[in-house]
Design a protein around this motif. Structure first.
Motif, short mmCIF file in Angstrom:
data_model
loop_
_atom_site.label_atom_id
_atom_site.label_comp_id
_atom_site.label_asym_id
_atom_site.label_seq_id
_atom_site.Cartn_x
_atom_site.Cartn_y
_atom_site.Cartn_z
N TYR A 136 1.02 -1.50 0.40
CA TYR A 136 0.06 0.01 0.49
C TYR A 136 0.66 1.24 0.56
N TYR A 137 0.92 2.27 -0.42
CA TYR A 137 1.54 3.17 -1.16
C TYR A 137 0.47 4.29 -0.87
N TYR A 138 0.70 5.04 0.14
CA TYR A 138 -0.11 6.09 1.19
C TYR A 138 0.34 7.57 0.89
N ASP A 139 -0.60 9.05 0.49
CA ASP A 139 -0.17 9.46 -0.34
C ASP A 139 -0.72 11.08 1.08
N TYR A 140 -0.63 11.47 1.84
CA TYR A 140 -1.39 12.26 2.48
C TYR A 140 -0.88 13.70 1.75
N VAL A 145 -4.57 6.20 -2.20
CA VAL A 145 -3.36 5.03 -2.30
C VAL A 145 -3.83 4.87 -2.83
N ILE A 146 -2.43 3.75 -2.81
CA ILE A 146 -2.03 2.88 -4.18
C ILE A 146 -2.55 0.88 -3.96
N ASN A 147 -3.01 0.21 -3.92
CA ASN A 147 -3.10 -1.16 -3.46
C ASN A 147 -2.31 -1.71 -5.19
N TYR A 148 -1.17 -2.85 -4.30
CA TYR A 148 -0.96 -3.72 -5.39
C TYR A 148 -0.87 -5.05 -4.32
N ALA A 149 -0.96 -6.20 -5.34
CA ALA A 149 -0.43 -7.73 -4.95
C ALA A 149 -0.08 -8.18 -5.81
N PRO A 150 1.67 -8.08 -5.41
CA PRO A 150 3.10 -8.52 -6.38
C PRO A 150 2.45 -10.24 -5.87
N ALA A 156 -1.93 -2.57 -10.29
CA ALA A 156 -2.46 -1.67 -8.51
C ALA A 156 -4.05 -0.81 -9.34
N MET A 157 -4.55 -0.55 -8.11
CA MET A 157 -5.49 0.38 -8.10
C MET A 157 -5.09 1.62 -7.10
N LYS A 158 -5.15 2.65 -7.94
CA LYS A 158 -5.28 4.40 -7.40
C LYS A 158 -6.32 4.68 -7.10
N LEU A 159 -7.13 4.86 -5.11
CA LEU A 159 -8.74 4.95 -5.04
C LEU A 159 -7.68 6.81 -4.10
N PRO A 160 -9.19 7.10 -3.43
CA PRO A 160 -9.15 7.85 -2.78
C PRO A 160 -8.72 7.45 -1.08
N PHE A 161 -8.63 8.48 -0.10
CA PHE A 161 -7.95 7.97 0.64
C PHE A 161 -8.07 9.33 1.72
N ASP A 162 -9.17 8.31 3.34
CA ASP A 162 -9.29 9.20 4.69
C ASP A 162 -8.24 9.38 5.16
N PRO A 163 -7.50 9.90 5.44
CA PRO A 163 -6.75 9.82 7.02
C PRO A 163 -7.60 9.61 8.47
N LEU A 245 6.80 2.75 -5.81
CA LEU A 245 6.59 1.91 -5.86
C LEU A 245 7.33 1.12 -7.70
N ASP A 246 7.35 -0.30 -8.11
CA ASP A 246 8.43 -0.26 -8.90
C ASP A 246 7.44 0.30 -9.76
N PRO A 247 7.97 0.85 -11.46
CA PRO A 247 8.11 1.48 -11.90
C PRO A 247 7.11 0.50 -13.27
#
Length: 259
Positions: A136-140, A145-150, A156-163, A245-247
């Protein structure tokens, strides 16, 4: 005989002229000092005579060069059991990046977590019993947030994120110690910790040495209570590349379709 005598006379004249020219040339050269007046130069075998140092333009000879000024490292203040929540908050402000690991003993299996944080960006890697690796790659800063399952073969999916969401990851940098209630001191891993009760009902054991928590007692979103320690902590040494994240991974952006 007359011819031979005439040639002999011309030969003598030529010799005299050559001698006069040679003498004139020698008189123009500077006289060398006597051997006893010459300075003696001694060179050790295999050693070259020392040459005077060269002075580059803009660098006056004999002028001392200033040492480069390095940025100062953050200086934590450890007041031990004389610490106040404000002292812990001041130390926490000096933390620009961190890394820690956690083991959370859920009913379905122990979750192992690795967390990196720097400049408003967080990377979380989780696994259950060594399987089901997720990243998970969170950007505050952007609240995404980017969710990825190697290894899953899916993008990967980029979604909204609420801290502020209860399921948001634990981020010690967002904790306000001034809103907590101090409840004495305890020792965790040989470090003096102030025990703080948060307004949400959690309990933190915060190191007086640097303002970073070493243990937390909390209620999760399912109503279960857990005591979890922060392990293998690194402060102010996380590099940017550790949060990337792996480019080569494809990322599908769903942030624009959020309601």
């Amino acid at each position: 005989m007359k011819l031979q005598h005439k040639m002999y006379r011309w030969a003598v004249v030529l010799v005299l002229l050559a001698a006069m020219l040679f003498s004139a040339g020698c008189n123009d050269a500077p006289e060398e000092p006597p051997v006893e007046d010459r300075p003696e130069v001694v060179v050790e075998p295999g050693v070259k005579p020392a040459e005077p140092p060269t002075v580059s333009e803009g660098d006056p000879q004999g002028e001392e060069q200033d040492e480069p000024v390095l940025p100062e490292e953050p200086q934590f203040q450890d007041k031990a059991e004389a610490s106040t929540p404000a002292d812990l908050a001041a130390n926490l402000d000096l933390i620009e990046s961190y890394y820690f690991e956690q083991n959370i003993p859920y009913v379905d299996g122990q979750i192992y977590m690795q967390i990196w944080y720097k400049d408003g960006r967080m990377k979380v890697v989780t696994s259950v019993g060594g399987y089901g690796l997720s990243e998970y790659y969170y950007d505050y800063n952007e609240n995404t947030v980017i969710n990825y399952a190697p290894g899953s073969g899916t993008p990967a999916m980029k979604l909204p994120f609420d801290p502020a969401n209860p399921d948001a990851p634990d981020n010690p940098k967002l904790q306000n110690y001034l809103d907590c209630t101090a409840n004495g001191f305890e020792t965790i891993d040989r470090q003096t910790c102030m025990v703080l009760n948060t307004a949400e009902g959690s309990t933190l054991w915060v190191s007086t040495a640097n303002g970073f928590p070493l243990q937390v007692y909390y209620e999760d979103s399912l109503g279960d209570f857990w005591t979890v320690q922060y392990k293998n902590i690194r402060l102010n040494s996380v590099e940017d590349k550790e949060l990337l994240l792996d480019p080569s991974v494809e990322v599908v952006d769903y942030t624009g379709s959020a309601v």
